[in-house]
Design an enzyme around this catalytic site. Structure first.
Site, PDB file in Angstrom:
ATOM      1  NE  ARG A 161      -3.788  -2.338   0.391  1.00 19.41           N
ATOM      2  CZ  ARG A 161      -3.503  -3.474  -0.230  1.00 19.41           C
ATOM      3  NH1 ARG A 161      -2.475  -3.554  -1.060  1.00 19.41           N
ATOM      4  NH2 ARG A 161      -4.248  -4.540  -0.069  1.00 19.41           N
ATOM      5  CB  SER A 212      -8.678  -1.557   5.350  1.00 20.75           C
ATOM      6  OG  SER A 212      -9.212  -2.782   4.962  1.00 20.75           O
ATOM      7  CD  GLU A 282      -5.300   0.784   2.879  1.00 22.20           C
ATOM      8  OE1 GLU A 282      -5.113  -0.198   3.622  1.00 22.20           O
ATOM      9  OE2 GLU A 282      -6.012   0.744   1.858  1.00 22.20           O
TER      10      GLU A 282
HETATM   11  C1  LIG Z   1     -15.712  -0.284   0.052  1.00 24.58           C
HETATM   12  C2  LIG Z   1     -14.239  -0.092  -0.148  1.00 24.58           C
HETATM   13  C3  LIG Z   1     -13.399  -1.189  -0.186  1.00 24.58           C
HETATM   14  C4  LIG Z   1     -12.028  -1.026  -0.380  1.00 24.58           C
HETATM   15  N1  LIG Z   1     -11.239  -2.140  -0.437  1.00 24.58           N
HETATM   16  C5  LIG Z   1      -9.921  -2.000  -0.720  1.00 24.58           C
HETATM   17  C6  LIG Z   1      -9.086  -3.152  -0.892  1.00 24.58           C
HETATM   18  O1  LIG Z   1      -9.524  -4.286  -0.795  1.00 24.58           O
HETATM   19  N2  LIG Z   1      -7.787  -2.944  -1.174  1.00 24.58           N
HETATM   20  C7  LIG Z   1      -7.247  -1.684  -1.323  1.00 24.58           C
HETATM   21  O2  LIG Z   1      -6.056  -1.567  -1.615  1.00 24.58           O
HETATM   22  N3  LIG Z   1      -8.014  -0.586  -1.144  1.00 24.58           N
HETATM   23  C8  LIG Z   1      -9.330  -0.713  -0.861  1.00 24.58           C
HETATM   24  N4  LIG Z   1     -10.114   0.393  -0.694  1.00 24.58           N
HETATM   25  C9  LIG Z   1      -9.496   1.717  -0.775  1.00 24.58           C
HETATM   26  C10 LIG Z   1      -9.491   2.274  -2.207  1.00 24.58           C
HETATM   27  O3  LIG Z   1     -10.246   1.451  -3.038  1.00 24.58           O
HETATM   28  C11 LIG Z   1      -8.072   2.339  -2.776  1.00 24.58           C
HETATM   29  O4  LIG Z   1      -7.160   2.996  -1.933  1.00 24.58           O
HETATM   30  C12 LIG Z   1      -8.063   3.058  -4.123  1.00 24.58           C
HETATM   31  O5  LIG Z   1      -6.904   2.730  -4.845  1.00 24.58           O
HETATM   32  C13 LIG Z   1      -8.201   4.559  -3.996  1.00 24.58           C
HETATM   33  O6  LIG Z   1      -8.247   5.084  -5.291  1.00 24.58           O
HETATM   34  P1  LIG Z   1      -8.967   6.449  -5.604  1.00 24.58           P
HETATM   35  O7  LIG Z   1      -8.850   6.687  -7.059  1.00 24.58           O
HETATM   36  O8  LIG Z   1     -10.316   6.479  -5.022  1.00 24.58           O
HETATM   37  O9  LIG Z   1      -7.988   7.448  -4.851  1.00 24.58           O
HETATM   38  P2  LIG Z   1      -8.390   8.762  -4.026  1.00 24.58           P
HETATM   39  O10 LIG Z   1      -9.087   8.338  -2.788  1.00 24.58           O
HETATM   40  O11 LIG Z   1      -9.083   9.710  -4.910  1.00 24.58           O
HETATM   41  O12 LIG Z   1      -6.947   9.330  -3.693  1.00 24.58           O
HETATM   42  C14 LIG Z   1      -6.071   8.630  -2.828  1.00 24.58           C
HETATM   43  C15 LIG Z   1      -4.739   9.399  -2.788  1.00 24.58           C
HETATM   44  O13 LIG Z   1      -4.103   9.324  -4.067  1.00 24.58           O
HETATM   45  C16 LIG Z   1      -3.916  10.653  -4.624  1.00 24.58           C
HETATM   46  N5  LIG Z   1      -4.174  10.535  -6.058  1.00 24.58           N
HETATM   47  C17 LIG Z   1      -5.303  10.039  -6.647  1.00 24.58           C
HETATM   48  N6  LIG Z   1      -5.157  10.035  -7.981  1.00 24.58           N
HETATM   49  C18 LIG Z   1      -3.917  10.540  -8.231  1.00 24.58           C
HETATM   50  C19 LIG Z   1      -3.175  10.784  -9.431  1.00 24.58           C
HETATM   51  N7  LIG Z   1      -3.680  10.525 -10.638  1.00 24.58           N
HETATM   52  N8  LIG Z   1      -1.915  11.293  -9.320  1.00 24.58           N
HETATM   53  C20 LIG Z   1      -1.390  11.573  -8.098  1.00 24.58           C
HETATM   54  N9  LIG Z   1      -2.045  11.381  -6.927  1.00 24.58           N
HETATM   55  C21 LIG Z   1      -3.291  10.870  -7.016  1.00 24.58           C
HETATM   56  C22 LIG Z   1      -4.909  11.543  -3.890  1.00 24.58           C
HETATM   57  O14 LIG Z   1      -4.489  12.889  -3.862  1.00 24.58           O
HETATM   58  C23 LIG Z   1      -4.927  10.896  -2.502  1.00 24.58           C
HETATM   59  O15 LIG Z   1      -3.811  11.308  -1.743  1.00 24.58           O
HETATM   60  C24 LIG Z   1     -11.489   0.268  -0.520  1.00 24.58           C
HETATM   61  C25 LIG Z   1     -12.349   1.380  -0.486  1.00 24.58           C
HETATM   62  C26 LIG Z   1     -13.701   1.209  -0.309  1.00 24.58           C
HETATM   63  C27 LIG Z   1     -14.608   2.406  -0.314  1.00 24.58           C
END
Ligand SMILES: Cc1cc2nc3c(=O)[nH]c(=O)nc-3n(C[C@H](O)[C@H](O)[C@H](O)COP(=O)(O)OP(=O)(O)OC[C@H]3O[C@@H](n4cnc5c(N)ncnc54)[C@H](O)[C@@H]3O)c2cc1C
EC number: 1.3.1.98
Length: 286
Positions: A161, A212, A282
């Site tokens: 992560r 998580s 996380e």
């Molecule tokens: C129901 C649920 C279940 C989940 N299960 C898991 C799981 O099993 N495993 C897991 O790993 N995660 C899980 N997550 C967390 C989430 O899915 C991951 O962390 C996911 O990769 C976040 O991506 P996002 O695009 O929503 O990022 P965001 O939440 O939009 O951003 C996260 C971070 O990345 C930065 N960021 C986003 N895009 C960019 C970019 N293009 N360039 C630079 N920085 C950027 C943002 O500024 C922020 O700091 C879960 C979430 C939910 C709601």
């Protein structure tokens, strides 16, 4: 480029925390990114991919928000089963695209809500599979010299992560290349559904959350420690440790970001006191 003023962020974060920002940009191409960042880098700016791993600590932001999911989400298939995604492509679109093309390797992401940019930054994954396993290379905007560059997976310093893109926040992920492999579509679909069913059985899907809260500490599991401390159902304001899975915090009644952060602090303090373990968050607090 689309720009909105007084933009409501409530539907752009999976906790559904009520928040707004002065200005939101919706880039559609690389030139738009360069335009947004050309004068001030990341100062006073926040990047939002899918908003599935963030906690808004304020209800109003003076900062400009850069929203990637809407207008920056093309997906293409290149020779040798390489799929190329702009950073705003969602995992649901990616997994369905792969299924349509009978390509395997991303089934696990069917139920991990994310943009591809967010997945690469967070090194998203589950059940022993991570985005880095299928990643070939990443195209990004380096805000230190405003040049668009490409970096191979091996040079991204991936950890559980964690990635270079978290450690060095002056890089904006623009595009992602993934190596998939051909497989029978029925087998792909089966894995997608099996993974989804198993996750829905364990996770609190009935209330808004961001997955998580804590990283798994070496040698321990978060859920059982929280169970033992009888913290399931512990609540501050509208935020609660999920009664279904102790590793999740859920928004049960108009939680603010501070409600969630205060629940996190309480859990961290209790776990430290009883088990001597430092729980690392996380999710990204904004
Ligand atoms: C129901 C649920 C279940 C989940 N299960 C898991 C799981 O099993 N495993 C897991 O790993 N995660 C899980 N997550 C967390 C989430 O899915 C991951 O962390 C996911 O990769 C976040 O991506 P996002 O695009 O929503 O990022 P965001 O939440 O939009 O951003 C996260 C971070 O990345 C930065 N960021 C986003 N895009 C960019 C970019 N293009 N360039 C630079 N920085 C950027 C943002 O500024 C922020 O700091 C879960 C979430 C939910 C709601």
């Amino acid at each position: 480029m689309k720009i909105e003023n007084n933009f409501d962020l409530t539907n752009y974060n999976s906790y559904k925390i009520k928040a707004a920002c002065n200005r939101a940009f919706f880039p559609a191409n690389e030139a738009d990114f360069i335009e947004i960042f050309k004068n001030s880098g990341l100062d006073n700016k926040v990047i939002i991919g899918g908003g599935y791993n963030i906690i808004f600590s304020k209800d109003h932001y003076e900062e400009d928000f850069i929203m990637l999911g809407e207008n920056y989400s093309s997906i293409t298939l290149e020779p040798d089963n390489v799929v190329v995604c702009e950073a705003g492509v969602s995992t649901i679109v990616l997994t369905e695209f792969a299924l349509t093309n009978s390509l395997s390797g991303v089934e696990i992401f069917y139920d991990i809500p994310s943009s591809l940019g967010g997945a690469v930054v967070m090194n998203a994954g589950a059940s022993g599979e991570e985005i880095k396993d299928i990643l070939v290379k990443v195209r990004y905007l380096d805000l230190t010299d405003m040049k668009v560059k490409e970096i191979n997976k091996e040079d991204i310093g991936y950890e559980y992560r964690n990635s270079l893109f978290q450690r060095e926040t002056n890089k904006v992920v623009l595009k992602v290349w993934l190596q998939l492999h051909p497989k029978n579509a029925d087998e792909i679909k089966d894995k997608m559904e099996t993974v989804k069913e198993a996750r829905w059985a364990k996770q609190p899907k009935e209330h808004p959350n961001a997955g998580s809260v804590f990283k798994r500490p070496p040698g321990h599991y978060v859920g059982p420690m929280i169970d033992e401390l009888k913290l399931k159902g512990f609540r501050i304001g509208g935020a609660e440790v999920s009664k279904k899975h102790g590793g999740f915090i859920v928004n049960v009644d108009n939680a603010t970001g501070m409600d969630i952060i205060n629940v996190i602090k309480h859990v961290q303090a209790m776990v430290k006191e009883r088990f001597g373990v430092d729980l690392e968050i996380e999710q990204r607090i904004i």
